[in-house]
Design a protein around this motif. Structure first.
Motif, short mmCIF file in Angstrom:
data_model
loop_
_atom_site.label_atom_id
_atom_site.label_comp_id
_atom_site.label_asym_id
_atom_site.label_seq_id
_atom_site.Cartn_x
_atom_site.Cartn_y
_atom_site.Cartn_z
N ALA A 298 0.84 -1.21 0.00
CA ALA A 298 0.00 0.00 0.00
C ALA A 298 0.87 1.26 0.00
CB ALA A 298 -0.93 -0.01 1.21
N TYR A 299 1.91 1.27 0.83
CA TYR A 299 2.79 2.44 0.85
C TYR A 299 3.53 2.60 -0.47
CZ TYR A 299 2.54 3.75 5.86
OH TYR A 299 2.15 4.20 7.10
N LEU A 300 3.98 1.48 -1.03
CA LEU A 300 4.71 1.56 -2.29
C LEU A 300 3.83 2.15 -3.39
CD1 LEU A 300 6.55 -1.89 -2.25
CD2 LEU A 300 7.65 0.37 -2.21
N SER A 301 2.58 1.70 -3.45
CA SER A 301 1.68 2.23 -4.47
C SER A 301 1.45 3.72 -4.25
CB SER A 301 0.35 1.48 -4.43
OG SER A 301 0.55 0.11 -4.73
N ALA A 302 1.18 4.08 -3.00
CA ALA A 302 0.91 5.49 -2.69
C ALA A 302 2.11 6.36 -3.07
CB ALA A 302 0.58 5.64 -1.21
N MET A 303 3.29 5.91 -2.71
CA MET A 303 4.50 6.68 -2.99
C MET A 303 4.73 6.82 -4.48
SD MET A 303 7.70 5.98 -0.53
CE MET A 303 7.69 4.20 -0.46
N ARG A 304 4.53 5.72 -5.20
CA ARG A 304 4.79 5.76 -6.64
C ARG A 304 3.85 6.75 -7.33
NH1 ARG A 304 5.02 0.51 -7.69
NH2 ARG A 304 7.28 0.48 -7.56
N ASN B 87 13.28 3.41 4.71
CA ASN B 87 13.85 2.77 5.90
C ASN B 87 12.87 1.79 6.54
OD1 ASN B 87 16.26 4.22 5.71
ND2 ASN B 87 15.52 5.87 7.00
N GLU B 88 11.64 2.23 6.69
CA GLU B 88 10.67 1.42 7.43
C GLU B 88 10.28 0.16 6.64
OE1 GLU B 88 7.45 4.15 8.48
OE2 GLU B 88 8.95 5.65 9.00
N LEU B 89 10.09 0.31 5.36
CA LEU B 89 9.61 -0.83 4.56
C LEU B 89 10.70 -1.85 4.29
CD1 LEU B 89 7.22 0.90 1.98
CD2 LEU B 89 6.77 0.18 4.33
N THR B 90 11.93 -1.41 4.06
CA THR B 90 12.99 -2.40 3.88
C THR B 90 13.18 -3.20 5.16
OG1 THR B 90 14.66 -0.72 4.42
CG2 THR B 90 14.25 -1.14 2.07
N SER B 91 12.93 -2.55 6.30
CA SER B 91 13.05 -3.27 7.57
C SER B 91 11.92 -4.27 7.73
CB SER B 91 13.05 -2.26 8.72
OG SER B 91 13.32 -2.89 9.95
N LEU B 92 10.72 -3.92 7.29
CA LEU B 92 9.61 -4.89 7.29
C LEU B 92 9.92 -6.08 6.38
CD1 LEU B 92 6.13 -3.09 7.05
CD2 LEU B 92 7.07 -4.40 8.96
N ALA B 93 10.48 -5.78 5.22
CA ALA B 93 10.81 -6.87 4.28
C ALA B 93 11.82 -7.82 4.92
CB ALA B 93 11.37 -6.29 2.98
N LEU B 94 12.79 -7.26 5.61
CA LEU B 94 13.77 -8.08 6.31
C LEU B 94 13.08 -8.92 7.39
CD1 LEU B 94 17.29 -6.91 7.51
CD2 LEU B 94 15.85 -8.33 8.98
N GLN B 95 12.17 -8.29 8.12
CA GLN B 95 11.49 -8.98 9.23
C GLN B 95 10.75 -10.22 8.74
OE1 GLN B 95 11.81 -7.99 12.40
NE2 GLN B 95 10.38 -9.43 13.34
N ILE B 96 10.12 -10.12 7.58
CA ILE B 96 9.39 -11.26 7.04
C ILE B 96 10.32 -12.45 6.84
CG2 ILE B 96 8.28 -12.11 4.90
CD1 ILE B 96 6.84 -9.41 4.72
#
Lengths: 598, 598
Positions: free
Chosen positions: A351-357, A402-411
């Motif tokens: 959702a954030y990626l779409s909004a940002m793009r 920063n926040e989303l790459t950290s979420l991706a790592l967490q998964i």
């Protein structure tokens, strides 16, 4: 590590249905860049970066750029060859003027190419990004001779460019710089001083490097009003255009950084190097702002681009990794994408990626409108909107990076923490984006200090009114858009409240406004993101593509109900004033001033 | 890099005035651990870690642990000597039973020592942390012979301990493990299998390593009900207690990690290694839960501890770095601490750090009360509270560890991204803490799945009622506490609403509850943090120390007005159910299923 998949379908939908690219392509100068041509070009570019650039990403991180004993800089294995192919294909020239050999495409298209390049390899992409900034400065302020001498080979990418602002004592405060420029009899200048944090300050990918250097001429006023901008080539250029002898600029060292290891970050020493004044003396800051404003949206895109690649990797991992049994699943075990909390992390990213793009592409279309709209009033308004959206794109985009790459790592759990999987590299690489080209704090200060007051606040309030038009669109789109409209309406009202507070408070108490600037910018980021997702959801419904309509509706609803409410929760922080921020002195902040027993 | 300053005054205030340590010290078994004794001990420990351990932090990162060609693991320069001094001083034994040579201090004191050790060097501190977990397991489930044989030297730290749960296909789902344990004639077992992610699985700091290994005996039931726990020493132990020949466990490789490079993360291969059953067959999970529950609070403290050190560094930098001129400042330039947005980043760190420290110490006092309170009902209630607070401390503490170390880096600008300054190391080191000992998503599932339903929800609602008692304290403390009380009251009401929704929904729709578990846990983290800061502010006022009272009041007000409102904004996400999380399939999430043109 999974393969990078260029999100061409997302770009195509965004350009056609969300940010109004077809209208832009009708403007004078862009007639050859119609949507079909652009999408075909982006597909080719996507193929190129996926096949040629993306495979260099991990090796670039492991190996890094190195300063060799002979004082030259070697880029990691694969960079040189990938760059040669990049130049041969002409990807860098797409959005540049045809006059100097470019493709004359809108910068909106250039921004998509930049996202593709950055997702493929952020460290690699920085060279072209800096070159583009130097080209912009020359285009705006260089005289005809400088342009003819430098631009054609910079446009192809055969020559690369750099920006030399920072000195050890002059970081965010550029005005504190001390590099000297002494006029010589032939009209050139002798440049002497040390510059730090120079991205691609030296490397082995291009035959020539064109440094844009800020320096002071003798007797120049103090601060930013005494700064001039010079072009300092790595190799002097002979009258026939061929490269001559080495200029007096040397690489002192490379920094050891948390990320973007492939990108050489240089300390450069200018020792009476020959430079040529660009534009007028003492007007260098204006030129640097051209480079920086162009670069700031580009840096926002870095947050998006690295997060996109990290997201793709985390999504692939969540589909492959089997672990435990989800509720109601048949067994013997489930892919972790079936667990609700993993879904939350995926949906949050998506959702954030779409909004940002959407938001960044919108900003880019206004950049293009600011130069190519035939209506002068529309050009002026577009420039105002760019002024507001750019610090938002830069800060919100890179904070989310920063926040989303950290979420991706967490998964990816423990595997995410292991360097070989590449998840950590995304986190490390993107971390610089919130810092350079003006820290995110400086972006927030720019928003409240410079952009908010344009036309006494009318400029930003008009944008908010434009945003609120989506409420009517949502009301007309059907009952399933109701919950989105209601939340959006509430949040826009709170955003308006915060904006009016800022406008009221700014003149009397600038520190209060600065104190709330970062939460205020975040509110704007969250709300403009919601605006774009809502627009996309309405637009997708109109396409008649049921699958697309559903996807966009779900993303908009998830975002507005589950992410957007943060915005209103920041009102207190945005409008609290400066008192509590300054209530404690250094000792009290440290805690060390206190007695151990009380 | 700035020196680490152990925050002893903060501990002293917290123990005496916020978490009621003096009452704890009156309980049977803790009489010798009165507050004065404890503070003196902590001051000594602080001196020790600052002088001996903290200086090894950077070298440990740069050099890392290495697997030597002979199959042994070498820790970075300085680790061995620091560990020897740690053992000599007996710091590890402080909270362990006197029966086996320990100091018999409350675990609350042990937790403070762990914070000090972790701030000094997280990678180094992991060895002692794992040893402590292994000791807890042996204390609870080992028979007299095993205890006598292993515990005395583990308590001193001469022997270290490990936890061997994870296998390539068995991470979060421990029940999927396949390591085999075949009984031998002498009553021991032959252990065969491969374990991954084994922290300090081999190293050169202790003469013996005691592995606790989960494995399956022949014919054991599938899943977690067929797991047994074994003790597998690196060296077999002769009858006289001396070390005998090497056991059949080998280090296959070390992981290359994003951070904690000094800590060797091993792949261990057990090849018919001799092991001894701890407790009953097939009851190994119970033992591992003892180790993990103890370790989970400890991992939460890691988030706090690394963030504390990063904060100290960013504060020192903000006082030293001069750049630009703050509004109203005399000039010629200002330390960046004078800029409002830098202040915001400092205050955000400071407020969260204080909240976390109080909360974790409170949790620790309940751990101690659960074993040492003379009243059985109070012991049982304490255990319930530990059950609720521990997943909150682990998740909220480590999420904040990521967020706050990133803020500390941001304050240092470009220098923060340069590895030599150490800011990046804190970000990299702490990143694992949100993953191991049960990912933060698993903590959230634990909270809503196991802890929420205790006594039909009465347990957690009673805790909330206890928290709300602070509202009356605030009302009685004076008018300057009013704004804190009002915000707190609203936020607690929303937290109650979310909690009641979870209780109502859990039985019928477990996926809905899991879908909201992470935002729900964050709400609890934010609110319990506010609760503790409010308690601290009221308590500080009662001390009569004006400076302390002011500091605590400002922190509580800043937190409740500017950070806490996030909590209520998460209500939507916590209670949205699972529908939108599962609305998109993998192709839709990827976006690749879409046509390029619509």
């Amino acid at each position: 590590m999974s393969q990078y998949q260029p999100p061409i379908a997302d770009f195509a939908f965004a350009l056609e249905h969300v940010v109004g690219y077809p209208d832009l392509a009708k403007m004078p100068g862009f007639e050859h860049a119609d949507l079909d041509t652009v999408i075909e070009l982006l597909e080719q570019c996507g193929d190129f970066v996926a096949k040629v650039v993306a495979p260099t990403n991990r090796a670039g991180d492991v190996e890094g750029s190195r300063l060799l004993p002979d004082g030259t800089v070697a880029t990691p294995a694969g960079f040189k060859e990938a760059y040669r192919q990049y130049v041969d294909a002409g990807w860098g020239s797409v959005p540049l003027p045809e006059e100097f050999g470019g493709g004359g495409f809108p910068r909106t298209v250039g921004l998509v190419i930049q996202e593709l390049m950055t997702s493929a390899n952020m460290a690699f992409s920085l060279g072209p990004l800096l070159t583009q900034g130097a080209i912009e400065a020359l285009l705006h302020y260089g005289d005809a001779e400088l342009k003819q001498r430098y631009l054609p080979k910079m446009v192809t990418g055969e020559w690369s460019g750099t920006m030399n602002l920072t000195e050890p004592q002059a970081g965010s405060d550029v005005g504190a710089l001390t590099t000297r420029a002494v006029p010589k009899e032939d009209g050139s200048f002798a440049i002497t001083g040390q510059k730090i944090f120079i991205t691609y300050g030296d490397h082995d990918m291009a035959e020539q490097i064109v440094h844009l250097v800020l320096a002071r001429t003798p007797g120049a006023p103090e601060g930013t009003r005494g700064i001039s901008c010079f072009i300092v080539p790595k190799f002097l250029i002979n009258d026939d255009g061929s490269l001559g002898k080495r200029n007096a600029v040397a690489t002192v060292s490379l920094e050891h950084k948390m990320g973007i290891h492939g990108s050489p970050t240089c300390v450069l020493s200018y020792e009476g190097a020959t430079g040529y004044l660009i534009g007028e003396e003492n007007k260098g800051m204006r030129i640097m702002f051209v480079m920086m404003n162009s670069a700031r949206l580009g840096v926002g895109v870095q947050g998006l681009a690295v997060a996109e690649r990290a997201y793709q990797q985390s999504l692939a991992y969540s589909q492959e990794r089997r672990q435990g049994l989800a509720i109601g699943a048949p067994g013997p075990d489930s892919a972790i994408i079936e667990f609700p909390d993993v879904r939350r992390m995926l949906m949050t990213q998506k959702a954030y990626l779409s909004a940002m793009r959407y938001l960044m592409l919108l900003d880019a279309t206004y950049v293009d409108r600011s130069t190519n709209d035939p209506d002068p009033a529309a050009r002026a308004r577009a420039e105002e909107i760019v002024g507001i959206l750019t610090p938002i794109c830069k800060s919100f985009g890179t904070d989310l990076g920063n926040e989303l790459t950290s979420l991706a790592l967490q998964i990816q759990g423990g595997m995410g923490f292991i360097e070989e999987t590449g998840a950590a590299q995304h986190v490390r690489d993107v971390r610089i984006a919130a810092i350079y080209e003006g820290t995110n704090g400086i972006q927030a200060a720019d928003l409240v200090g410079r952009k908010l007051g344009v036309r006494g606040g009318a400029s930003i309030l008009e944008l908010l009114a434009t945003m609120r038009e989506v409420e009517a669109d949502l009301a007309g789109a059907g009952v399933e858009f109701d919950s989105i409209r209601q939340e959006l309406s509430q949040q826009f009202s709170v955003l308006e409240e915060a904006t009016l507070w800022m406008l009221r408070t700014g003149a009397g108490d600038p520190n209060a406004v600065l104190s709330g600037s970062t939460p205020f910018l975040r509110m704007w980021g969250l709300c403009t993101g919601a605006w774009m997702l809502a627009r996309a959801a309405v637009a997708a419904q109109a396409t008649g593509d049921a699958e697309l309509a559903k996807t966009q509706l779900v993303l908009a609803r998830f975002y507005t109900q589950q992410l957007l409410p943060q915005s209103a929760s920041l009102l207190g922080a945005a409008t609290a004033g400066s008192a509590d921020l300054f209530a404690l002195d250094g000792d009290q902040l440290a805690g060390s001033g206190r007695k151990v027993r009380t």
